[in-house]
Enzyme design. Structure first.
Site, mmCIF file in Angstrom:
data_model
loop_
_atom_site.group_PDB
_atom_site.id
_atom_site.type_symbol
_atom_site.label_atom_id
_atom_site.label_comp_id
_atom_site.label_asym_id
_atom_site.label_seq_id
_atom_site.Cartn_x
_atom_site.Cartn_y
_atom_site.Cartn_z
ATOM 1 N N SER A 1 1.248 -1.886 4.874
ATOM 2 C CA SER A 1 0.031 -2.568 4.442
ATOM 3 C C SER A 1 -1.162 -2.165 5.312
ATOM 4 C CB SER A 1 0.252 -4.082 4.436
ATOM 5 O OG SER A 1 -0.783 -4.744 3.760
ATOM 6 N N ASP B 1 -7.187 -3.179 0.881
ATOM 7 C CA ASP B 1 -6.532 -2.675 2.086
ATOM 8 C C ASP B 1 -5.716 -1.434 1.701
ATOM 9 O OD1 ASP B 1 -4.458 -3.940 0.712
ATOM 10 O OD2 ASP B 1 -3.513 -4.693 2.525
ATOM 11 N N ASP C 1 -2.648 -0.491 1.056
ATOM 12 C CA ASP C 1 -1.675 -0.478 -0.043
ATOM 13 C C ASP C 1 -2.166 -1.295 -1.238
ATOM 14 O OD1 ASP C 1 -1.276 -2.964 1.236
ATOM 15 O OD2 ASP C 1 0.806 -3.062 0.570
ATOM 16 N N ASP D 1 -2.844 -4.383 -1.895
ATOM 17 C CA ASP D 1 -2.363 -5.705 -2.297
ATOM 18 C C ASP D 1 -3.304 -6.812 -1.834
ATOM 19 O OD1 ASP D 1 -1.705 -5.678 0.400
ATOM 20 O OD2 ASP D 1 0.326 -6.444 0.128
#
Length: 705
Positions: free
Chosen positions: A293, A446, A448, A450
């Site tokens: 992440s 961000d 990734d 999500d």
């Protein structure tokens, strides 16, 4: 009694054992150099080895996450192989299958493969790849919109090498680049026409047409690899743009297939929400996303989802402990080269991405007010842009002004110190682009994709731009969800037919409950994390204050920064259509529901036992006030409150309606205090929250912080 020399010898023994099974040239060289330095008496090398091998990265509800490097306390190919083999064993166990290498009693079927293919096909008219050497019917494939899964392309030499667990080129099928159609990245029926389908793979159980791996590639692996049954549980694997994400994903796919599972590897690096979507789309038993992440550049992680009754949500207890136990057994065996691998995994085609794009564009098709909208977007060096850009075009929104330096995936994250939109300085380039463009808002994902960050022009803020808090965004999107859930005037219901609800983590703003009450919706406060939020009964929207939002639970059961961005654009565009701005929406919310304000006070400690001492002191001697406001009541979640699972959380309700929640961080050596107030106006709420923050700092100091 062991001595320091004994401990050092033990660490060296573990390092040598690890080195012997490490398939990665880079980490082997790294570890070999450390071992040689330690054996020559270098104290820094000994200390480094102790840090790497004194513990293992713990597998929990968040999966695995840690710094890249050699050793059991780092993210690397050995650790990932152990995790994949452990998860595979868990999936087989849950499906009632015996462990790999144990006779199943009777898993073979004498039925004709073509009959098996027919019997395994769904009743929705979707064609199934035929057995034998005959190519699939191109016309039928085209009529169905193409396959969702295509075969990997390997030479026989690569097949044999990979089956033995040898080093392989990370670019062989998982290189993060989208292949040209001529090279196998286009319509999957073209690739399938050249491949025969082994009998044991005929009749896939997913509800879409799939194409299976080459029989020649599978034959090269030898009889020790179990066959993949028609009804084998499915595991889907996705990966982002971080260093080694593609390698870890490829290793996992080979190990899942080697365990006789039906492994489907996503076609290229993609956002985490697309993988979460694919778990449900394929009816998978489990899914893995290789990502850390918004962690620092040298980190990576391994995030696990479950299908079936879990409906594509992240794992929760007891599944985490059960998977961890299987991983421990693999690790104790001590040699991942003995773990069966197979090239029998499949590659998902673009059609699964197409389905996600279509579903997400439908969240908020662009209204008339979207025309002429000027906005800035940054992907924070992550994987969000390619997918979002397709959704924007499908939904009809104008293209943003991009932060070009941060638009493409780059696991080094060269323009930010920390790739998290919440961190100071992370959005500076976006604000600079917004000032130059005269933009109306900034949207950031961000790495990734999500999470979602949003900023708006604010003359009182430094640089003229202010990032909204996660609570501000969550309350706006919750307001939107409440309106949509009650738009037809009927009793609101969720997609599963239960009473529609709004949900947030217990440390997020209580303003969402006010929204739910206004619209006659159920409300659920959960433990922190979307593993809990996504499981709220009847959920139509959920959020957590750390920039996570679930706006389309019928599609994805996890936070999704891409669909949240579309929903936010829809709100802003609708407001523009009546001459209002994003700032006006915030004011309108306050006028309708009350002015809510939030803040957070935390301490970072060197000794984590200090956190336990503070929590124990607060439980033993309850505070009578926070600042000048009396404490009305205290709820200890260790005892279980409001049907929540027990947790190390204290919730203080103050006499003026304010709230303070105290909890240890789940990821850092921090104790956090979450503060929430409700005021008569935005100015009143700001004054109240400032005073409460001062009181919270004094409280920490009094109790040992």
């Amino acid at each position: 009694m062991s001595t320091g020399a004994d401990a050092a010898a033990d660490v060296l023994a573990r390092a040598h054992a690890w080195l012997a099974q490490d398939p990665d040239g880079e980490t082997r060289a790294e570890l070999r150099a450390l071992i040689e330095a330690a054996e020559s008496g270098n104290p820094a090398a000994v200390e480094d080895l102790e840090d790497r091998f004194s513990a293992r990265l713990a597998f929990g509800t968040a999966g695995l996450r840690g710094a890249l490097g050699a050793g059991s306390n780092r993210m690397n190919r050995v650790l990932v192989a152990q995790a994949a083999a452990g998860l595979a064993a868990y999936v087989r166990e849950q499906a009632g299958l015996p462990p790999v290498g144990v006779e199943a009693g009777s898993h073979e079927d004498d039925a004709d493969p073509a009959t098996a293919a027919h019997d395994g096909a769904p009743d929705d008219g979707v064609a199934v790849a035929p057995a034998g050497d005959e190519p699939a019917d191109d016309a039928a494939s085209a009529e169905d919109g193409g396959s969702d899964v295509e075969e990997p392309v390997e030479t026989d030499a690569q097949a044999a090498g990979d089956a033995r667990g040898e080093d392989h080129d990370a670019e062989a099928g998982v290189d993060g680049e989208e292949p040209d159609a001529e090279e196998g990245g286009g319509d999957s029926h073209d690739a399938g026409a050249a491949a025969s389908v082994p009998d044991q793979l005929a009749g896939p159980s997913a509800p879409e047409l799939t194409e299976t791996p080459s029989a020649d590639a599978l034959e090269a692996e030898g009889p020790e690899v179990p066959g993949i049954l028609d009804d084998a549980p499915i595991v889907v694997i996705g990966y982002d743009g971080r260093r080694n994400s593609d390698v870890f994903a490829r290793d996992s796919a080979e190990i899942f297939a080697g365990a006789g599972l039906r492994a489907i590897l996503m076609p290229r690096l993609l956002p985490t929400p697309v993988l979460a979507f694919a778990v449900r789309h394929f009816g998978a038993a489990a899914g893995v996303m290789v990502t850390a992440s918004h962690n620092p550049p040298d980190d990576n992680g391994y995030k696990v989802y479950l299908g079936g009754d879990d409906d594509g949500s992240q794992i929760v207890a007891p599944a985490d402990a059960e998977i961890a136990a299987h991983i421990a057994r693999v690790a104790e065996a001590g040699d991942i080269s003995t773990v069966p691998r197979s090239l029998g995994f499949e590659l998902a085609t673009e059609s699964v991405v197409d389905e996600y794009v279509a579903a997400t564009a439908a969240v908020a098709p662009a209204p008339a007010g979207a025309e002429g909208l000027t906005w800035v977007y940054t992907a924070m060096h992550g994987v969000g842009w390619e997918t979002l850009s397709r959704i924007l075009e499908t939904a009809g929104y104008p293209a943003p002004v991009p932060v070009a330096a941060q638009l493409e995936p780059d696991g080094a994250f060269p323009t930010v110190a920390f790739p998290n939109p919440e961190e100071p300085g992370a959005m500076d380039l976006a604000f600079e682009a917004a000032r130059e463009a005269g933009a109306e808002l900034v949207i950031a994902n961000d790495p990734d994709a999500d999470r979602l960050a949003v900023a708006l022009p604010d003359e009182s803020a430094e640089g003229g731009w202010r990032r909204l808090t996660g609570n501000e965004i969550g309350l706006l999107l919750g307001w939107r969800a409440g309106r949509l859930a009650t738009a037809d005037g009927a009793a609101p219901a969720s997609a599963d037919g239960t009473g529609a609800s709004l949900a947030c983590s217990l440390v997020s703003s209580p303003g969402l409950e006010a929204v739910a009450q206004h619209y006659g919706l159920d409300f659920h406060a959960t433990l922190t994390g979307f593993k809990w939020i996504s499981r709220a009964p009847g959920i139509v929207f959920g959020f957590e204050e750390a920039l996570g939002y679930l706006v389309n639970p019928g599609t994805v059961r996890d936070k999704d920064g891409v669909s949240a961005a579309v929903a936010m654009l829809g709100m802003v565009a609708e407001a523009r259509g009546r001459g209002a701005t994003l700032a006006d929406l915030l004011t309108e919310f306050d006028e309708q529901f009350g002015a809510f304000a939030s803040d957070q006070v935390s301490i970072r400690v060197e000794d984590v036992s200090q956190i336990a001492r503070i929590m124990a002191a607060l439980r033993e001697r309850h505070p009578s006030s926070v600042g000048d406001v009396a404490v009305d009541r205290i709820e200890d979640l260790l005892d279980g409150v409001d049907d929540l699972p027990p947790g190390d959380v204290l919730r203080l309700w103050l006499a003026d309606g304010s709230r303070v929640i105290v909890r240890p961080s789940g990821t850092e050596p921090k104790l956090k205090l979450y503060l929430d107030v409700r005021g008569e106006s935005r100015e009143d709420a700001a004054a109240r929250i400032a005073a409460l923050a001062d009181g919270a700092r004094a409280l920490l100091a009094e109790y040992g912080g």
